[in-house]
Design a protein around this motif. Structure first.
Motif, PDB file in Angstrom:
ATOM      1  N   SER A  19       0.843  -1.199   0.000  1.00  0.00           N
ATOM      2  CA  SER A  19       0.000   0.000   0.000  1.00  0.00           C
ATOM      3  C   SER A  19       0.875   1.244   0.000  1.00  0.00           C
ATOM      4  CB  SER A  19      -0.917   0.017   1.230  1.00  0.00           C
ATOM      5  OG  SER A  19      -0.157   0.264   2.399  1.00  0.00           O
ATOM      6  N   GLN A  99      -8.650   6.784  10.119  1.00  0.00           N
ATOM      7  CA  GLN A  99      -9.203   5.584   9.494  1.00  0.00           C
ATOM      8  C   GLN A  99      -9.588   5.887   8.062  1.00  0.00           C
ATOM      9  OE1 GLN A  99     -12.420   3.778  11.629  1.00  0.00           O
ATOM     10  NE2 GLN A  99     -11.015   2.529  12.814  1.00  0.00           N
ATOM     11  N   SER A 100      -9.244   4.941   7.175  1.00  0.00           N
ATOM     12  CA  SER A 100      -9.623   5.093   5.773  1.00  0.00           C
ATOM     13  C   SER A 100     -11.115   4.807   5.629  1.00  0.00           C
ATOM     14  CB  SER A 100      -8.827   4.118   4.903  1.00  0.00           C
ATOM     15  OG  SER A 100      -9.236   2.788   5.181  1.00  0.00           O
ATOM     16  N   ARG A 101     -11.632   5.015   4.452  1.00  0.00           N
ATOM     17  CA  ARG A 101     -13.051   4.730   4.193  1.00  0.00           C
ATOM     18  C   ARG A 101     -13.379   3.261   4.402  1.00  0.00           C
ATOM     19  NH1 ARG A 101     -12.847   8.447  -0.965  1.00  0.00           N
ATOM     20  NH2 ARG A 101     -13.210  10.420   0.050  1.00  0.00           N
ATOM     21  N   THR A 102     -12.376   2.410   4.237  1.00  0.00           N
ATOM     22  CA  THR A 102     -12.587   0.975   4.434  1.00  0.00           C
ATOM     23  C   THR A 102     -12.426   0.563   5.892  1.00  0.00           C
ATOM     24  OG1 THR A 102     -10.264   0.446   4.008  1.00  0.00           O
ATOM     25  CG2 THR A 102     -11.763   0.476   2.094  1.00  0.00           C
ATOM     26  N   GLY A 103     -12.087   1.530   6.747  1.00  0.00           N
ATOM     27  CA  GLY A 103     -11.935   1.240   8.164  1.00  0.00           C
ATOM     28  C   GLY A 103     -10.524   0.888   8.591  1.00  0.00           C
ATOM     29  N   GLU A 104      -9.605   0.851   7.628  1.00  0.00           N
ATOM     30  CA  GLU A 104      -8.212   0.520   7.941  1.00  0.00           C
ATOM     31  C   GLU A 104      -7.494   1.765   8.469  1.00  0.00           C
ATOM     32  OE1 GLU A 104      -6.639  -2.517   7.737  1.00  0.00           O
ATOM     33  OE2 GLU A 104      -8.695  -3.217   7.406  1.00  0.00           O
TER      34      GLU A 104
END
Length: 186
Positions: A19, A99-104
């Motif tokens: 990433s 937190q990213s939009r994906t929750g990461e």
């Protein structure tokens, strides 16, 4: 092509990461480890003195701060929590995560000695917008909301000096952010 390949071992010089966040984190680690003579500790008294506060005010302010020690992985600030304190990092290193939009979670900054964290939430009475986690053993000084209220009640002149100091810290951050934005736009 073969002459160029003989000068460079591309397999050894090219790194790949799963990433962008991990790639940037690796770059930050390289830069941080390459810093020769970087200051490992930066006391709160040094910081306040360099900010123009005299010794008497600095020593009086120290009575309202409490020293805390964190180990690697300890959470200093948790996103979503109520804001009840600010921290001055004296030694060690902490990282800010969103937190990213994906929750990461992804790391947005790394801070070391001489950094103040948590001040916006404390002054604005807002929930924490990011998490701050110790990346190594870290010594910090904590100023709680209760201690700040006590300072304002018991030592209003001292509290005014501290508030003025914090305004300068925040103004410097706005200037730096504006300069970064201007550099990106160019």
């Amino acid at each position: 092509d073969s002459a160029l390949a003989s000068h460079f071992d591309l397999a050894a010089s090219v790194k790949t990461f799963p990433s962008l966040d991990l790639a940037l984190e690796w770059c930050e680690e390289q830069l941080l480890s390459d810093m020769v003579g970087a200051k490992r500790t930066y006391t709160l008294t040094e910081y306040l003195a360099e900010a123009g506060l005299d010794l008497e005010i600095t020593l009086a302010l120290m009575l309202f701060f409490k020293e805390v020690t964190l180990e690697r992985g300890d959470v200093l600030i948790q996103a979503g929590d109520e804001s009840r304190e600010l921290y001055f990092i004296q030694a060690g290193r902490v990282a800010t995560y969103l937190q990213s939009r994906t929750g990461e979670p992804f790391r947005v900054s790394v801070m070391g000695p001489g950094t103040i964290v948590g001040e916006l939430g404390l002054y604005l009475k807002q929930k924490r917008s990011a998490s701050v986690i110790a990346e190594q053993t870290t010594v910090a000084y904590r100023l709680t909301d209760e201690a700040l209220k006590r300072m304002k009640a018991q030592k209003p002149t001292l509290a005014a000096a501290f508030d003025e100091f914090m305004v300068r810290v925040l103004a410097e951050r706005v200037i730096i952010a504006s300069q970064r934005l201007a550099a990106v736009e160019d």
